[in-house]
Enzyme design. Structure first.
Site, PDB file in Angstrom:
ATOM      1  N   SER A   1       0.839  -1.191   0.000  1.00  0.00           N
ATOM      2  CA  SER A   1       0.000   0.000   0.000  1.00  0.00           C
ATOM      3  C   SER A   1       0.883   1.254   0.000  1.00  0.00           C
ATOM      4  CB  SER A   1      -0.948  -0.045   1.207  1.00  0.00           C
ATOM      5  OG  SER A   1      -1.955   0.927   1.118  1.00  0.00           O
TER       6      SER A   1
ATOM      7  N   GLU B   1      -9.110  -5.387  -4.383  1.00  0.00           N
ATOM      8  CA  GLU B   1      -8.547  -4.402  -3.453  1.00  0.00           C
ATOM      9  C   GLU B   1      -9.636  -3.520  -2.834  1.00  0.00           C
ATOM     10  OE1 GLU B   1      -5.296  -4.050  -2.697  1.00  0.00           O
ATOM     11  OE2 GLU B   1      -4.144  -4.883  -4.365  1.00  0.00           O
TER      12      GLU B   1
ATOM     13  N   HIS C   1      -7.797  -5.506  -0.157  1.00  0.00           N
ATOM     14  CA  HIS C   1      -6.534  -4.848   0.158  1.00  0.00           C
ATOM     15  C   HIS C   1      -6.011  -5.337   1.500  1.00  0.00           C
ATOM     16  CE1 HIS C   1      -3.732  -1.542  -0.491  1.00  0.00           C
ATOM     17  NE2 HIS C   1      -3.909  -1.136   0.755  1.00  0.00           N
TER      18      HIS C   1
END
Length: 496
Positions: A201, A322, A416
Protein backbone atom coordinates in the site's frame (compact mmCIF):
# COMPACT_ATOMS: atom_id res chain seq x y z
CA UNK A 1 36.27 -15.09 21.75
CA UNK A 2 35.57 -18.53 23.22
CA UNK A 3 35.12 -21.65 21.09
CA UNK A 4 31.36 -21.66 21.55
CA UNK A 5 30.97 -18.07 20.34
CA UNK A 6 29.19 -17.11 17.17
CA UNK A 7 31.44 -16.78 14.06
CA UNK A 8 30.65 -13.06 13.86
CA UNK A 9 31.87 -12.35 17.37
CA UNK A 10 28.37 -12.13 18.81
CA UNK A 11 27.18 -13.65 22.09
CA UNK A 12 27.53 -17.42 22.51
CA UNK A 13 24.69 -19.34 20.92
CA UNK A 14 21.91 -20.17 23.39
CA UNK A 15 22.36 -17.03 25.49
CA UNK A 16 20.72 -13.63 25.15
CA UNK A 17 21.96 -12.53 21.71
CA UNK A 18 24.42 -9.64 21.61
CA UNK A 19 25.64 -7.71 18.58
CA UNK A 20 27.98 -4.75 18.18
CA UNK A 21 26.86 -2.13 15.68
CA UNK A 22 28.89 0.95 14.78
CA UNK A 23 26.77 2.92 17.27
CA UNK A 24 27.05 0.51 20.18
CA UNK A 25 26.17 -2.93 21.50
CA UNK A 26 22.65 -4.36 21.47
CA UNK A 27 21.16 -7.16 23.53
CA UNK A 28 18.10 -8.86 22.04
CA UNK A 29 15.94 -11.92 22.66
CA UNK A 30 16.25 -15.50 21.43
CA UNK A 31 13.32 -17.81 20.66
CA UNK A 32 13.33 -21.05 18.66
CA UNK A 33 16.63 -20.21 17.01
CA UNK A 34 15.60 -16.70 15.95
CA UNK A 35 17.17 -13.62 17.50
CA UNK A 36 15.16 -10.40 17.60
CA UNK A 37 16.44 -6.91 18.27
CA UNK A 38 13.56 -4.47 18.70
CA UNK A 39 13.31 -0.70 18.93
CA UNK A 40 16.83 -0.01 17.63
CA UNK A 41 17.27 3.73 16.88
CA UNK A 42 18.56 4.57 13.42
CA UNK A 43 18.27 8.37 13.76
CA UNK A 44 17.76 10.97 16.45
CA UNK A 45 14.28 11.55 17.85
CA UNK A 46 12.45 14.03 15.53
CA UNK A 47 11.34 16.40 18.27
CA UNK A 48 11.97 20.03 19.17
CA UNK A 49 14.11 21.71 16.52
CA UNK A 50 14.38 18.37 14.64
CA UNK A 51 10.60 17.97 14.26
CA UNK A 52 10.43 19.08 10.62
CA UNK A 53 14.04 18.48 9.65
CA UNK A 54 15.76 15.67 7.79
CA UNK A 55 16.78 12.77 10.06
CA UNK A 56 20.12 13.10 11.80
CA UNK A 57 22.39 10.17 12.74
CA UNK A 58 21.81 8.61 16.12
CA UNK A 59 24.35 9.30 18.85
CA UNK A 60 26.59 6.33 19.78
CA UNK A 61 26.02 4.89 23.25
CA UNK A 62 28.21 3.34 25.90
CA UNK A 63 27.63 -0.10 27.32
CA UNK A 64 24.91 -2.51 26.13
CA UNK A 65 21.52 -1.22 24.99
CA UNK A 66 18.53 -3.46 25.63
CA UNK A 67 16.58 -4.18 22.43
CA UNK A 68 13.81 -6.45 23.66
CA UNK A 69 10.69 -4.32 23.16
CA UNK A 70 9.28 -2.41 20.22
CA UNK A 71 10.24 1.24 20.09
CA UNK A 72 7.96 4.25 19.99
CA UNK A 73 5.60 4.54 17.04
CA UNK A 74 5.25 7.73 15.03
CA UNK A 75 2.43 10.05 16.17
CA UNK A 76 -0.82 8.78 14.65
CA UNK A 77 -4.43 7.99 15.33
CA UNK A 78 -6.04 4.53 15.02
CA UNK A 79 -8.11 3.56 12.02
CA UNK A 80 -11.74 4.59 12.23
CA UNK A 81 -14.29 1.83 12.92
CA UNK A 82 -14.78 -0.78 11.56
CA UNK A 83 -11.27 -0.81 10.04
CA UNK A 84 -9.74 -0.56 13.51
CA UNK A 85 -10.90 -4.12 14.22
CA UNK A 86 -9.61 -5.42 10.88
CA UNK A 87 -6.25 -3.62 10.82
CA UNK A 88 -4.64 -3.63 14.29
CA UNK A 89 -2.38 -0.61 14.73
CA UNK A 90 -0.46 -0.64 18.04
CA UNK A 91 0.52 2.66 19.60
CA UNK A 92 3.80 2.66 21.54
CA UNK A 93 4.43 5.86 23.47
CA UNK A 94 7.65 7.81 23.25
CA UNK A 95 9.45 10.41 21.16
CA UNK A 96 12.21 8.21 19.72
CA UNK A 97 10.06 6.92 16.85
CA UNK A 98 12.84 6.59 14.24
CA UNK A 99 13.65 3.02 15.13
CA UNK A 100 13.78 -0.38 13.49
CA UNK A 101 13.67 -4.08 14.33
CA UNK A 102 15.85 -6.98 13.21
CA UNK A 103 15.03 -10.71 13.17
CA UNK A 104 17.94 -12.97 12.32
CA UNK A 105 18.74 -16.70 12.28
CA UNK A 106 20.94 -17.39 15.30
CA UNK A 107 23.10 -20.39 14.61
CA UNK A 108 26.80 -20.95 14.22
CA UNK A 109 26.67 -22.50 10.75
CA UNK A 110 26.29 -20.40 7.59
CA UNK A 111 25.97 -17.29 9.72
CA UNK A 112 27.33 -14.76 7.23
CA UNK A 113 26.08 -13.29 3.99
CA UNK A 114 22.39 -13.98 4.38
CA UNK A 115 19.82 -12.18 2.20
CA UNK A 116 18.24 -9.15 3.87
CA UNK A 117 14.64 -7.97 3.53
CA UNK A 118 13.58 -4.52 4.72
CA UNK A 119 9.85 -4.03 5.33
CA UNK A 120 8.18 -0.62 4.85
CA UNK A 121 4.66 -0.67 6.26
CA UNK A 122 1.56 0.85 4.71
CA UNK A 123 -1.29 2.86 6.17
CA UNK A 124 -2.07 5.75 3.79
CA UNK A 125 1.00 7.58 5.20
CA UNK A 126 -0.97 8.31 8.40
CA UNK A 127 -1.33 4.87 10.03
CA UNK A 128 0.77 1.81 10.72
CA UNK A 129 4.06 0.89 12.33
CA UNK A 130 6.66 -1.86 12.43
CA UNK A 131 5.14 -3.23 15.64
CA UNK A 132 1.98 -4.54 13.93
CA UNK A 133 1.91 -8.25 14.96
CA UNK A 134 1.16 -9.38 11.39
CA UNK A 135 4.68 -8.12 10.45
CA UNK A 136 6.55 -10.41 12.84
CA UNK A 137 9.77 -11.38 11.06
CA UNK A 138 10.41 -14.76 12.71
CA UNK A 139 9.18 -16.86 9.77
CA UNK A 140 11.56 -15.08 7.41
CA UNK A 141 14.44 -15.56 9.84
CA UNK A 142 13.66 -19.27 10.20
CA UNK A 143 13.97 -19.49 6.42
CA UNK A 144 17.42 -17.88 6.39
CA UNK A 145 16.54 -14.22 5.83
CA UNK A 146 17.59 -11.29 8.02
CA UNK A 147 14.34 -9.32 8.29
CA UNK A 148 14.31 -5.61 9.12
CA UNK A 149 11.18 -3.52 9.71
CA UNK A 150 11.17 0.20 10.37
CA UNK A 151 9.13 3.15 11.57
CA UNK A 152 9.05 6.47 9.75
CA UNK A 153 7.31 9.78 10.31
CA UNK A 154 3.66 9.88 9.27
CA UNK A 155 1.04 12.45 8.41
CA UNK A 156 1.94 16.10 8.32
CA UNK A 157 5.20 15.49 10.24
CA UNK A 158 6.36 13.02 7.59
CA UNK A 159 4.66 14.21 4.43
CA UNK A 160 3.64 17.82 4.95
CA UNK A 161 4.76 20.27 2.28
CA UNK A 162 6.25 23.53 3.58
CA UNK A 163 8.21 26.44 2.15
CA UNK A 164 10.70 26.26 5.04
CA UNK A 165 11.37 22.51 5.46
CA UNK A 166 12.47 19.58 3.30
CA UNK A 167 9.70 17.64 1.57
CA UNK A 168 9.19 13.88 1.89
CA UNK A 169 10.57 13.65 5.42
CA UNK A 170 9.07 10.18 5.83
CA UNK A 171 10.95 9.03 2.73
CA UNK A 172 14.12 10.59 4.09
CA UNK A 173 13.59 8.57 7.26
CA UNK A 174 13.39 5.41 5.14
CA UNK A 175 16.62 6.35 3.36
CA UNK A 176 18.30 6.85 6.73
CA UNK A 177 17.11 3.42 7.87
CA UNK A 178 18.40 1.82 4.67
CA UNK A 179 21.75 3.54 5.18
CA UNK A 180 21.80 2.10 8.72
CA UNK A 181 21.13 -1.34 7.27
CA UNK A 182 23.97 -1.01 4.80
CA UNK A 183 26.41 -0.01 7.56
CA UNK A 184 25.30 -2.42 10.28
CA UNK A 185 23.46 -5.45 8.93
CA UNK A 186 26.61 -7.56 8.62
CA UNK A 187 26.73 -7.66 12.42
CA UNK A 188 23.45 -9.62 12.30
CA UNK A 189 24.68 -12.01 9.59
CA UNK A 190 23.14 -10.11 6.69
CA UNK A 191 24.78 -9.27 3.38
CA UNK A 192 24.57 -5.51 2.66
CA UNK A 193 24.88 -6.31 -1.06
CA UNK A 194 21.75 -8.52 -1.01
CA UNK A 195 19.10 -6.16 0.35
CA UNK A 196 15.50 -6.40 -0.83
CA UNK A 197 13.03 -3.67 0.12
CA UNK A 198 9.39 -4.66 0.26
CA UNK A 199 6.20 -2.92 1.27
CA UNK A 200 2.46 -2.78 0.86
CA UNK A 201 0.00 0.00 0.00
CA UNK A 202 1.59 3.31 1.05
CA UNK A 203 4.77 1.36 1.79
CA UNK A 204 4.78 0.11 -1.80
CA UNK A 205 4.23 3.65 -3.09
CA UNK A 206 7.23 4.71 -1.01
CA UNK A 207 9.32 1.94 -2.56
CA UNK A 208 8.36 3.08 -6.06
CA UNK A 209 9.58 6.55 -5.08
CA UNK A 210 12.83 5.10 -3.68
CA UNK A 211 13.34 3.24 -6.95
CA UNK A 212 13.07 6.59 -8.73
CA UNK A 213 15.28 8.48 -6.28
CA UNK A 214 18.97 9.08 -7.01
CA UNK A 215 19.54 9.25 -3.24
CA UNK A 216 18.62 5.56 -2.89
CA UNK A 217 21.16 4.34 -5.43
CA UNK A 218 23.09 1.36 -4.07
CA UNK A 219 20.98 0.91 -0.93
CA UNK A 220 19.09 -2.14 -2.21
CA UNK A 221 19.36 -4.73 -4.96
CA UNK A 222 15.76 -5.93 -5.29
CA UNK A 223 12.30 -4.59 -4.52
CA UNK A 224 8.79 -5.90 -3.92
CA UNK A 225 5.75 -3.68 -4.53
CA UNK A 226 2.52 -5.01 -3.01
CA UNK A 227 -0.71 -3.16 -3.88
CA UNK A 228 0.88 0.20 -4.55
CA UNK A 229 1.86 2.07 -7.70
CA UNK A 230 4.40 4.68 -8.79
CA UNK A 231 2.68 7.96 -7.99
CA UNK A 232 3.62 11.40 -6.68
CA UNK A 233 2.19 14.88 -6.86
CA UNK A 234 3.74 18.20 -7.84
CA UNK A 235 4.39 20.48 -4.89
CA UNK A 236 1.47 22.85 -5.44
CA UNK A 237 -1.07 20.01 -5.39
CA UNK A 238 0.53 18.10 -2.53
CA UNK A 239 0.63 21.29 -0.46
CA UNK A 240 -3.18 21.57 -0.33
CA UNK A 241 -3.60 19.11 2.52
CA UNK A 242 -0.94 20.91 4.57
CA UNK A 243 -2.66 24.23 3.93
CA UNK A 244 -6.06 22.83 4.91
CA UNK A 245 -4.68 21.53 8.22
CA UNK A 246 -2.94 24.84 8.95
CA UNK A 247 -6.14 26.74 8.17
CA UNK A 248 -8.07 24.46 10.52
CA UNK A 249 -5.54 25.34 13.24
CA UNK A 250 -5.55 29.03 12.36
CA UNK A 251 -1.80 29.24 11.71
CA UNK A 252 0.47 29.73 8.72
CA UNK A 253 1.23 26.66 6.62
CA UNK A 254 4.90 26.67 7.62
CA UNK A 255 7.06 24.26 9.55
CA UNK A 256 8.02 27.10 11.86
CA UNK A 257 4.39 27.71 12.83
CA UNK A 258 3.48 24.04 13.24
CA UNK A 259 6.58 23.25 15.31
CA UNK A 260 4.87 24.95 18.23
CA UNK A 261 1.57 23.04 17.87
CA UNK A 262 1.24 20.18 20.40
CA UNK A 263 1.18 16.73 18.84
CA UNK A 264 -2.34 15.88 19.98
CA UNK A 265 -3.79 19.10 18.63
CA UNK A 266 -2.01 18.56 15.33
CA UNK A 267 -3.37 15.01 15.11
CA UNK A 268 -6.90 16.28 15.83
CA UNK A 269 -6.68 18.72 12.94
CA UNK A 270 -5.07 16.17 10.64
CA UNK A 271 -7.81 13.61 11.37
CA UNK A 272 -10.55 16.16 10.81
CA UNK A 273 -9.17 17.24 7.43
CA UNK A 274 -8.21 13.81 6.06
CA UNK A 275 -10.70 11.52 7.80
CA UNK A 276 -13.48 11.65 5.23
CA UNK A 277 -11.62 10.26 2.23
CA UNK A 278 -10.24 6.86 1.23
CA UNK A 279 -7.49 5.78 -1.16
CA UNK A 280 -10.19 4.94 -3.72
CA UNK A 281 -12.82 7.64 -3.18
CA UNK A 282 -10.42 10.56 -2.81
CA UNK A 283 -10.47 13.53 -0.42
CA UNK A 284 -7.62 15.29 1.38
CA UNK A 285 -4.68 12.93 1.88
CA UNK A 286 -0.91 12.90 2.18
CA UNK A 287 1.09 12.07 -0.91
CA UNK A 288 4.70 11.81 -1.91
CA UNK A 289 5.83 14.99 -3.65
CA UNK A 290 8.09 15.60 -6.62
CA UNK A 291 10.57 17.82 -4.81
CA UNK A 292 13.42 18.15 -7.34
CA UNK A 293 15.98 16.53 -5.03
CA UNK A 294 14.98 13.26 -3.40
CA UNK A 295 12.41 12.77 -6.16
CA UNK A 296 13.38 14.81 -9.24
CA UNK A 297 10.60 13.40 -11.44
CA UNK A 298 7.27 11.63 -11.23
CA UNK A 299 8.24 8.02 -10.42
CA UNK A 300 5.97 6.61 -13.13
CA UNK A 301 7.97 8.60 -15.68
CA UNK A 302 11.36 7.99 -14.08
CA UNK A 303 10.88 4.20 -14.00
CA UNK A 304 9.57 3.78 -17.54
CA UNK A 305 11.54 2.96 -20.65
CA UNK A 306 14.68 1.53 -19.05
CA UNK A 307 15.08 4.52 -16.78
CA UNK A 308 15.75 4.70 -13.04
CA UNK A 309 16.53 1.40 -11.27
CA UNK A 310 16.35 -0.58 -14.51
CA UNK A 311 18.94 -2.94 -13.02
CA UNK A 312 16.90 -3.65 -9.87
CA UNK A 313 14.97 -6.93 -9.86
CA UNK A 314 11.30 -6.22 -9.18
CA UNK A 315 8.40 -8.34 -7.90
CA UNK A 316 5.03 -6.64 -7.82
CA UNK A 317 1.31 -7.28 -7.84
CA UNK A 318 -2.16 -6.62 -6.51
CA UNK A 319 -5.09 -8.32 -4.83
CA UNK A 320 -8.03 -9.13 -7.07
CA UNK A 321 -10.60 -7.14 -5.09
CA UNK A 322 -8.55 -4.40 -3.45
CA UNK A 323 -11.54 -2.07 -3.26
CA UNK A 324 -13.58 -4.27 -0.93
CA UNK A 325 -11.63 -3.17 2.16
CA UNK A 326 -13.01 0.35 1.71
CA UNK A 327 -16.33 -0.32 -0.04
CA UNK A 328 -17.75 -3.28 1.90
CA UNK A 329 -17.66 -1.96 5.51
CA UNK A 330 -19.66 1.11 4.46
CA UNK A 331 -21.94 -1.02 2.23
CA UNK A 332 -21.01 1.05 -0.82
CA UNK A 333 -21.05 -2.17 -2.85
CA UNK A 334 -24.77 -2.44 -2.06
CA UNK A 335 -25.90 1.18 -1.81
CA UNK A 336 -24.38 2.73 -4.92
CA UNK A 337 -27.04 3.38 -7.57
CA UNK A 338 -26.58 3.20 -11.33
CA UNK A 339 -26.96 6.98 -11.49
CA UNK A 340 -24.27 7.45 -8.85
CA UNK A 341 -22.06 5.03 -10.76
CA UNK A 342 -22.37 7.09 -13.94
CA UNK A 343 -21.50 10.24 -12.00
CA UNK A 344 -18.47 8.56 -10.41
CA UNK A 345 -17.21 7.30 -13.77
CA UNK A 346 -17.54 10.79 -15.23
CA UNK A 347 -15.76 12.37 -12.25
CA UNK A 348 -12.89 9.90 -12.38
CA UNK A 349 -12.62 10.15 -16.18
CA UNK A 350 -13.18 6.46 -16.87
CA UNK A 351 -13.76 6.06 -20.63
CA UNK A 352 -17.20 4.76 -21.58
CA UNK A 353 -15.71 2.00 -23.70
CA UNK A 354 -13.71 0.82 -20.68
CA UNK A 355 -16.79 0.72 -18.45
CA UNK A 356 -18.66 -1.25 -21.13
CA UNK A 357 -15.99 -3.98 -21.19
CA UNK A 358 -16.04 -4.33 -17.39
CA UNK A 359 -19.83 -4.35 -17.32
CA UNK A 360 -19.98 -7.08 -19.98
CA UNK A 361 -17.51 -9.21 -18.00
CA UNK A 362 -19.42 -8.70 -14.72
CA UNK A 363 -23.14 -8.96 -15.54
CA UNK A 364 -24.10 -9.99 -12.00
CA UNK A 365 -22.09 -7.40 -10.08
CA UNK A 366 -23.70 -4.40 -8.44
CA UNK A 367 -22.86 -0.84 -9.54
CA UNK A 368 -20.69 -0.53 -6.43
CA UNK A 369 -18.73 -3.66 -7.28
CA UNK A 370 -18.29 -2.50 -10.85
CA UNK A 371 -16.97 0.87 -9.67
CA UNK A 372 -14.62 -0.90 -7.27
CA UNK A 373 -13.20 -3.14 -9.97
CA UNK A 374 -12.61 -0.16 -12.24
CA UNK A 375 -10.99 1.85 -9.44
CA UNK A 376 -8.75 -1.07 -8.42
CA UNK A 377 -7.45 -1.50 -11.94
CA UNK A 378 -7.09 2.20 -12.70
CA UNK A 379 -5.15 2.98 -9.53
CA UNK A 380 -3.16 -0.22 -9.05
CA UNK A 381 -3.28 -3.04 -11.56
CA UNK A 382 -3.02 -0.99 -14.74
CA UNK A 383 -0.04 1.16 -13.59
CA UNK A 384 1.87 -1.93 -12.46
CA UNK A 385 1.23 -3.72 -15.73
CA UNK A 386 2.47 -0.67 -17.62
CA UNK A 387 5.57 -0.54 -15.43
CA UNK A 388 6.24 -4.22 -16.10
CA UNK A 389 5.87 -3.61 -19.85
CA UNK A 390 8.28 -0.67 -19.69
CA UNK A 391 10.97 -2.77 -17.98
CA UNK A 392 11.07 -5.70 -20.40
CA UNK A 393 14.15 -4.41 -22.25
CA UNK A 394 16.12 -3.56 -19.10
CA UNK A 395 18.71 -5.67 -17.29
CA UNK A 396 16.58 -6.19 -14.19
CA UNK A 397 13.99 -8.98 -14.14
CA UNK A 398 10.32 -8.26 -13.43
CA UNK A 399 7.80 -10.68 -11.92
CA UNK A 400 4.08 -10.09 -11.44
CA UNK A 401 1.61 -11.80 -9.08
CA UNK A 402 -2.07 -11.53 -8.19
CA UNK A 403 -3.54 -12.58 -4.84
CA UNK A 404 -7.04 -13.93 -5.28
CA UNK A 405 -7.96 -15.96 -2.18
CA UNK A 406 -11.21 -14.55 -0.76
CA UNK A 407 -11.69 -13.88 2.94
CA UNK A 408 -15.07 -14.87 4.38
CA UNK A 409 -14.90 -12.09 6.99
CA UNK A 410 -17.71 -9.58 6.33
CA UNK A 411 -17.65 -10.61 2.67
CA UNK A 412 -14.35 -8.77 2.17
CA UNK A 413 -13.17 -11.17 -0.52
CA UNK A 414 -9.66 -10.73 -1.95
CA UNK A 415 -9.38 -7.26 -0.46
CA UNK A 416 -6.53 -4.85 0.16
CA UNK A 417 -4.00 -6.00 2.81
CA UNK A 418 -5.34 -9.57 2.91
CA UNK A 419 -2.08 -11.04 1.56
CA UNK A 420 0.05 -9.72 4.43
CA UNK A 421 -0.40 -12.67 6.79
CA UNK A 422 0.36 -15.03 3.90
CA UNK A 423 3.58 -13.22 2.97
CA UNK A 424 4.81 -13.03 6.58
CA UNK A 425 3.66 -16.52 7.55
CA UNK A 426 1.65 -15.16 10.47
CA UNK A 427 -1.73 -16.81 9.88
CA UNK A 428 -1.76 -18.02 13.51
CA UNK A 429 -1.83 -14.48 14.85
CA UNK A 430 -5.24 -13.27 16.08
CA UNK A 431 -4.44 -9.91 14.48
CA UNK A 432 -4.17 -11.73 11.13
CA UNK A 433 -7.32 -13.82 11.56
CA UNK A 434 -9.29 -10.63 12.18
CA UNK A 435 -9.03 -10.13 8.41
CA UNK A 436 -8.57 -13.68 7.09
CA UNK A 437 -10.80 -15.65 9.43
CA UNK A 438 -9.53 -18.81 11.19
CA UNK A 439 -9.36 -21.15 8.19
CA UNK A 440 -7.01 -19.43 5.75
CA UNK A 441 -5.14 -22.04 3.67
CA UNK A 442 -1.68 -22.66 5.10
CA UNK A 443 -0.47 -24.29 1.90
CA UNK A 444 -1.12 -21.07 0.01
CA UNK A 445 0.64 -19.05 2.71
CA UNK A 446 3.63 -21.39 2.58
CA UNK A 447 3.85 -21.00 -1.20
CA UNK A 448 3.59 -17.23 -1.14
CA UNK A 449 6.06 -16.82 1.72
CA UNK A 450 8.52 -19.17 0.01
CA UNK A 451 8.29 -17.15 -3.22
CA UNK A 452 9.24 -13.96 -1.38
CA UNK A 453 12.17 -15.75 0.30
CA UNK A 454 13.39 -17.14 -3.05
CA UNK A 455 13.16 -13.72 -4.66
CA UNK A 456 15.24 -12.13 -1.89
CA UNK A 457 17.82 -14.90 -2.05
CA UNK A 458 18.12 -15.36 -5.81
CA UNK A 459 16.11 -12.71 -7.66
CA UNK A 460 13.71 -15.37 -8.98
CA UNK A 461 10.46 -16.09 -7.06
CA UNK A 462 9.87 -19.31 -8.97
CA UNK A 463 8.00 -18.42 -12.14
CA UNK A 464 8.69 -16.93 -15.55
CA UNK A 465 9.76 -13.31 -15.71
CA UNK A 466 7.50 -10.79 -17.41
CA UNK A 467 7.60 -10.86 -21.19
CA UNK A 468 5.26 -10.33 -24.14
CA UNK A 469 2.96 -13.09 -22.84
CA UNK A 470 2.44 -11.21 -19.53
CA UNK A 471 2.73 -14.16 -17.11
CA UNK A 472 1.09 -13.60 -13.72
CA UNK A 473 1.41 -15.99 -10.78
CA UNK A 474 -2.02 -16.19 -9.16
CA UNK A 475 -2.07 -17.10 -5.47
CA UNK A 476 -5.61 -18.41 -5.01
CA UNK A 477 -8.32 -19.25 -5.21
CA UNK A 478 -6.96 -22.77 -5.22
CA UNK A 479 -3.32 -23.68 -5.76
CA UNK A 480 -0.83 -21.14 -7.17
CA UNK A 481 -1.17 -21.06 -10.95
CA UNK A 482 0.70 -19.18 -13.68
CA UNK A 483 -1.75 -17.41 -15.98
CA UNK A 484 -0.86 -15.50 -19.12
CA UNK A 485 -2.47 -12.08 -19.64
CA UNK A 486 -5.37 -12.45 -17.16
CA UNK A 487 -8.37 -10.20 -17.99
CA UNK A 488 -6.32 -8.66 -20.76
CA UNK A 489 -9.38 -7.29 -22.54
CA UNK A 490 -10.05 -5.06 -19.52
CA UNK A 491 -6.50 -3.75 -19.38
CA UNK A 492 -6.47 -3.04 -23.13
CA UNK A 493 -9.75 -1.15 -22.78
CA UNK A 494 -7.94 1.55 -20.78
CA UNK A 495 -5.59 2.19 -23.69
CA UNK A 496 -8.33 2.59 -26.28
Amino acid sequence: MSDDSDPLGRAPVGRAPLVRTRFGALRGSLKHGVASFLGVPYAKAPVGPLRFRAPEPVEPWEGVREARAFGATAPKRPYAPPLDALLPDPDVEGEDCLNLNVWAPWEKSAAEGRPVMVWIHGGSLVHGSSSVPVYDGAAFARDGVVLVSLNYRLGIEGFGVFPDAPANLGLRDQLAALAWVRENIAAFGGDPERVTVFGESAGAICIAALLASPLAKGLFRRAVIQSGAPVALPGDRARRTTEAIAAHLGVEATARALTHIPVERLLDAQTEVTGKGTPLTGGHSFQIVVDGELLPRDPAVALSGGGASADVDLLMGTNTEEYRLWFVPGRLTERLSRLALRAALWKTKVPRRTARVYRANRPRETPGELLGALATDKLLRMPLNRLADARTAGPGSTYVYEFGWRSPVLGLGACHALELGFVFGTLDRPETTALTGPDAPRELADAMHAAWVRFAATGDPGWRAWDATRPVMTFGPGAPTLVESPRDDELRAWDG
